[in-house]
Design a protein around this motif. Structure first.
Motif, PDB file in Angstrom:
ATOM      1  N   ASN A  36       0.941  10.359   0.738  1.00  0.00           N
ATOM      2  CA  ASN A  36       1.318  10.022  -0.876  1.00  0.00           C
ATOM      3  C   ASN A  36       0.306  10.866  -1.804  1.00  0.00           C
ATOM      4  OD1 ASN A  36       1.338   7.170   0.516  1.00  0.00           O
ATOM      5  ND2 ASN A  36       3.077   7.639  -0.336  1.00  0.00           N
ATOM      6  N   ARG A  57       0.957  -1.352  -0.144  1.00  0.00           N
ATOM      7  CA  ARG A  57      -0.028   0.032   0.095  1.00  0.00           C
ATOM      8  C   ARG A  57       0.743   1.225  -0.011  1.00  0.00           C
ATOM      9  NH1 ARG A  57      -3.847  -2.733  -1.552  1.00  0.00           N
ATOM     10  NH2 ARG A  57      -5.614  -3.251  -0.165  1.00  0.00           N
ATOM     11  N   SER A  58       0.550   2.158  -0.791  1.00  0.00           N
ATOM     12  CA  SER A  58       1.080   3.661  -0.636  1.00  0.00           C
ATOM     13  C   SER A  58      -0.151   4.532  -0.744  1.00  0.00           C
ATOM     14  CB  SER A  58       2.017   3.884  -1.707  1.00  0.00           C
ATOM     15  OG  SER A  58       1.472   4.030  -3.049  1.00  0.00           O
ATOM     16  N   ASN A  59      -0.998   4.435   0.232  1.00  0.00           N
ATOM     17  CA  ASN A  59      -2.290   5.178   0.186  1.00  0.00           C
ATOM     18  C   ASN A  59      -2.328   6.010   1.366  1.00  0.00           C
ATOM     19  OD1 ASN A  59      -2.539   3.079   2.097  1.00  0.00           O
ATOM     20  ND2 ASN A  59      -4.686   2.331   1.415  1.00  0.00           N
ATOM     21  N   HIS A  60      -1.453   6.309   2.002  1.00  0.00           N
ATOM     22  CA  HIS A  60      -1.332   7.096   3.212  1.00  0.00           C
ATOM     23  C   HIS A  60      -1.720   8.704   2.769  1.00  0.00           C
ATOM     24  CE1 HIS A  60       0.780   9.557   6.296  1.00  0.00           C
ATOM     25  NE2 HIS A  60       0.334   8.682   6.894  1.00  0.00           N
ATOM     26  N   GLY A  89      -1.913   0.361  -4.868  1.00  0.00           N
ATOM     27  CA  GLY A  89      -1.840  -0.758  -3.773  1.00  0.00           C
ATOM     28  C   GLY A  89      -2.336  -2.032  -4.489  1.00  0.00           C
ATOM     29  N   ARG A 120      -2.704  14.097  -5.487  1.00  0.00           N
ATOM     30  CA  ARG A 120      -3.238  14.670  -4.284  1.00  0.00           C
ATOM     31  C   ARG A 120      -2.453  15.982  -4.047  1.00  0.00           C
ATOM     32  NH1 ARG A 120      -2.763  10.327  -0.056  1.00  0.00           N
ATOM     33  NH2 ARG A 120      -4.940   9.855  -0.680  1.00  0.00           N
ATOM     34  N   PRO A 158      -2.763   7.228  -4.577  1.00  0.00           N
ATOM     35  CA  PRO A 158      -2.631   5.953  -3.842  1.00  0.00           C
ATOM     36  C   PRO A 158      -2.651   4.652  -4.973  1.00  0.00           C
ATOM     37  CG  PRO A 158      -4.894   7.131  -3.839  1.00  0.00           C
ATOM     38  CD  PRO A 158      -3.690   7.771  -4.925  1.00  0.00           C
TER      39      PRO A 158
END
Length: 160
Positions: free
Chosen positions: A121, A115-118, A126, A153, A124
């Motif tokens: 980031n 996951r790179s949905n923090h 994942g 974002r 997102p």
């Protein structure tokens, strides 16, 4: 980070080999293992090397979960100072995504949730590795080939 140069620069206090060995001990003891890496730590100068090396270290660890964050500077920290004085230049949004792509491309694990949905980031991304790796790479490639066609974002939405 899977890059010894970056680990030394950020004063992590250990090498890649030491990190991998510690994580492997935990896995060998039957523990579920979650590993986090941070995009941007190596600045623009070593961004892609950092990505490749981190992917290779993650492969050696073979964790159950990988979480990727994007560096956010905190005033008063050493990294904030390095950036403020120009010692480190951080990648822009697209540079961070290039680094993320390097990590994904060079991560070869047996079965891992990625996951790179923090909130830190810009995009997102994942899936479950290795099965969804081609889809994740295709998503990143699409953005990298036409960055203006995708809404990333905004900086103001990134928060700790």
């Amino acid at each position: 980070s899977g890059d010894d140069v970056t680990l030394a620069d950020i004063h992590k206090g250990m090498t890649v080999a030491e990190q991998v060995a510690g994580c492997r001990r935990a896995k060998d003891a039957g523990m579920k293992l979650s590993v986090t890496a941070i995009l941007g730590l190596a600045g623009t100068a070593r961004s892609l090397e950092h990505g490749r090396a981190t992917g290779e270290a993650l492969s050696a660890i073979d964790p159950d979960y990988i979480g990727i964050l994007t560096l956010m500077l905190v005033p008063g920290t050493a990294m904030h100072h390095k950036v403020a004085v120009g010692e480190v230049v951080l990648p822009d949004q697209i540079g961070m995504l290039r680094e993320l792509r390097e990590i994904v491309a060079h991560t070869n694990v047996s079965d891992c949730l990625f996951r790179s949905n923090h909130a830190s980031n810009y995009l997102p991304v994942g899936g479950r590795l290795p099965g969804e790796k081609p889809t994740m790479l295709a998503t990143l490639d699409k953005v990298l080939q036409a960055p203006d066609a995708v809404k990333l974002r905004p900086e103001t939405w990134r928060a700790l």
